[in-house]
Design a protein around this motif. Sequence first.
Motif, PDB file in Angstrom:
ATOM      1  N   UNK A   1       3.045  33.420 -35.340  1.00 46.86           N
ATOM      2  CA  UNK A   1       2.629  33.240 -33.949  1.00 46.86           C
ATOM      3  C   UNK A   1       1.278  32.534 -33.880  1.00 46.86           C
ATOM      4  N   UNK A   2       1.174  31.578 -32.950  1.00 43.84           N
ATOM      5  CA  UNK A   2      -0.123  30.936 -32.724  1.00 43.84           C
ATOM      6  C   UNK A   2      -1.112  31.928 -32.114  1.00 43.84           C
ATOM      7  N   UNK A   3      -0.580  32.845 -31.303  1.00 43.72           N
ATOM      8  CA  UNK A   3      -1.448  33.820 -30.645  1.00 43.72           C
ATOM      9  C   UNK A   3      -0.736  35.159 -30.571  1.00 43.72           C
ATOM     10  N   UNK A   4      -1.461  36.242 -30.885  1.00 46.87           N
ATOM     11  CA  UNK A   4      -0.960  37.601 -30.711  1.00 46.87           C
ATOM     12  C   UNK A   4      -1.760  38.271 -29.599  1.00 46.87           C
ATOM     13  N   UNK A   5      -1.067  38.815 -28.613  1.00 51.15           N
ATOM     14  CA  UNK A   5      -1.777  39.473 -27.513  1.00 51.15           C
ATOM     15  C   UNK A   5      -2.163  40.904 -27.845  1.00 51.15           C
TER      16      UNK A   5
END
Length: 243
Positions: free
Chosen positions: A33-37
């Motif tokens: 993932x480019x971003x993990x929330x």
Amino acid sequence: MRIIKLNATDSTNSYLKRLSASESVVDYTSVLAKKQTQGRGQMGTVWSSESAKNLTFSVYKDISRYQIEYPFYISIVTALALLKTLEFFSITKLSVKWPNDILSENKKICGILIENVIKHNKFYESFIGIGLNVNQTEFDNLPQASSLKIITGRFYDVDEVLHEIIKNLKHYFLLLKRNQFDVLKAEYESYLFRKNKPSTFVDAQGSVFAGFIKSVSETGSLQVLLEDNVIKEFEFKTITLLY
């Protein structure tokens, strides 16, 4: 080998677990993932990463045919795979800060979160979450953090780094499947941060004490030689090594 690339997700471990619950997942399936929330570290700590500059991913591993009594060996395998990968990319002065933070000198560049599933009283599958600082160069309020780019000045292809990690995971899991427990544990201990050096610790009650890191137990406890010449074992999060 299947690689699933996402722009964003809550956490790659959570995504991979949901996927495994809904379909058959092949070994070493990876979710990147480019971003993990909701990126997580050990014991619920938060893993913060700048979008698209680092490797935040999880790997699925079927361990149902492995003779694993102590799950810490999965952490050992993962740490060694990462260390060998970093050496391949010319990262020096590597160590593993117990239980499984990867350091270059005394700066953290990688964290690991492993979640195992037990079925019929046997370890069945493992979700291996890895956060590796690759091309990020600024870490606000994190003075002990670093990255591959900070260390070498080079820009890295994250896909190339990912494939090297998976290659090394396959190598070390093969040793685990062959029950090479002593070999794995000895190699892991050879990388232990501050091994056999006078170190300062603080326990869960806030008491500060001195000791020498000697080894780890098969359950993953840290074995520390104290001032009274007694070796005491400490479980995860019961002590913190002070820098």
